[in-house]
Design an enzyme around this catalytic site. Structure first.
Site, PDB file in Angstrom:
ATOM      1  CG  HIS A 162      30.205  48.407  41.163  1.00 27.41           C
ATOM      2  ND1 HIS A 162      31.286  48.755  41.940  1.00 27.41           N
ATOM      3  CD2 HIS A 162      29.187  48.130  42.025  1.00 27.41           C
ATOM      4  CE1 HIS A 162      30.934  48.694  43.222  1.00 27.41           C
ATOM      5  NE2 HIS A 162      29.662  48.329  43.303  1.00 27.41           N
ATOM      6  CG  ASP A 204      27.486  52.270  47.057  1.00 27.10           C
ATOM      7  OD1 ASP A 204      26.306  52.264  46.685  1.00 27.10           O
ATOM      8  OD2 ASP A 204      28.128  51.223  47.293  1.00 27.10           O
ATOM      9  CG  HIS A 262      29.766  47.892  47.478  1.00 31.28           C
ATOM     10  ND1 HIS A 262      28.413  48.069  47.650  1.00 31.28           N
ATOM     11  CD2 HIS A 262      30.081  46.702  48.048  1.00 31.28           C
ATOM     12  CE1 HIS A 262      27.916  47.008  48.297  1.00 31.28           C
ATOM     13  NE2 HIS A 262      28.904  46.171  48.551  1.00 31.28           N
ATOM     14  CG  ASP A 288      25.656  50.229  49.585  1.00 33.11           C
ATOM     15  OD1 ASP A 288      26.165  51.350  49.754  1.00 33.11           O
ATOM     16  OD2 ASP A 288      25.825  49.554  48.549  1.00 33.11           O
TER      17      ASP A 288
HETATM   18 ZN   LIG Z   1      27.088  49.580  46.996  1.00 31.55          ZN
END
Ligand SMILES: [Zn+2]
Length: 328
Positions: free
Chosen positions: A122, A159, A161, A246
């Protein structure tokens, strides 16, 4: 295959505050799971990344801001906090990625798993975000291009996200292809199918946004087709897995239904193709917040890689959603 396992104790000591899901127990759970059953790993203690490599992906303002938090408690945003170990941990995490690139390029047929935190995907060129200070996988990719003479690196990021930071850093570049499978809509809000790169990066950014609840079948299908097709066309000289776990069915921060066996099957499809094409690959840990799911998934994956006991993965018929997604 020979598998390096690169980590540093300081990565356990980084804390973003009591009760934070991204905590040192994550790495401890991985270490404990691996200690239970003897897996033949070549263990390495990470070294800090040279600060000379940080400008490959981050602005000088970003680097100054992160380094100014060295040894201190800082709150960068609502969920990205540091303690006295955090900046060192981020430097070790990025250093592990660079070392992993060196190792797999030096020794064909070897691979590496970087068990590090904080995660990185991120972190944008000029923004600390989402538990991430430095974008380790991006630094590793840019290092491979600039210092190892590679022309094409693929980052695959499953992931849950979207890796907004990695996408932003390479959006205009053709020498690093970013491909992501992620839950959508979900944090951080980026990662639409239509985001395909700009300038030299056009067609070198691929997003597979999945609705909440998708599982093994969808991920394996996308590995078999979307990701392997990217490898066939783009012909990367190195693959970096931005390895978040995740999307696991037990994860508290995601809504997907992937199992430990599902992650292993998805990665095995890609790894077998990479091995056949002699493309080295490296894993860098991103998210994964169920201690049990994270440690079990990595245990199974590393056992599979070290013993080369690849699971038989049958061809998956495209699930309905993926059919729509790929024909948008
Ligand atoms: Zn994540």
């Amino acid at each position: 295959m020979k598998t390096y396992f690169i980590t540093h104790d300081t990565c356990v000591k980084h804390s973003a505050g009591a009760g934070h899901p991204e905590n040192g127990q994550r790495l401890q759970a991985i270490f404990d799971a691996l200690a239970e059953k003897n897996i033949a790993l070549e263990k390495r203690i990470a070294e800090k990344v040279s600060v000379d490599y940080l400008p490959l992906v981050h602005t000088s303002a970003h680097i100054e801001k992160v380094l100014a938090a060295h040894g201190k408690k800082t709150m960068f945003d609502a969920d990205t906090h540091t303690n006295e170990h955090s900046v060192d941990a981020a430097l070790y995490a990025a250093g592990a990625g660079v070392e992993a690139v060196d190792l797999v390029l030096q020794e064909p047929g070897s691979t590496a798993f970087c068990a590090v935190r904080p995660p990185g995907h991120h972190a944008e060129s000029n923004r600390v975000m989402g538990f991430c200070l430095l974008n380790s996988v991006a630094i590793a990719a840019a290092y491979a291009i600039k210092y190892k003479g590679l022309q094409r690196v693929l980052i695959f990021d499953p992931d849950v996200h979207h890796g907004n930071g990695t996408q932003e850093i390479f959006y205009h570049r053709g020498d690093v292809f970013y491909a992501s499978i992620h839950q959508f809509p979900h944090y951080p809000g980026t990662g639409r199918y239509e985001e395909k790169g700009v300038g030299d990066g056009v067609g070198k950014n691929a997003n597979y946004p999945l609705r909440c609840g998708e599982g093994d079948e969808t991920y394996i299908y996308l590995a078999q087709h979307a990701i392997v097709d990217i490898i066939k066309e783009y012909k990367p000289q190195l693959i970096l897995f931005s390895a978040g776990f995740d999307a696991h069915e037990l994860d508290p921060l995601g809504g997907m239904q992937v199992t430990c066996q599902g992650f292993c099957a998805m990665y095995s499809v890609i790894m077998r193709h990479a091995l056949a094409e002699k493309i080295p690959f490296v894993y860098t840990l991103e998210g994964g917040y169920s201690l049990n799911a994270l440690s079990s998934s990595i245990h199974l994956l590393l056992e599979t890689i070290t013993t080369e006991s690849w699971p038989q993965v049958s061809r998956v018929i495209p699930p309905e959603y993926v059919k729509k997604l790929l024909h948008q």
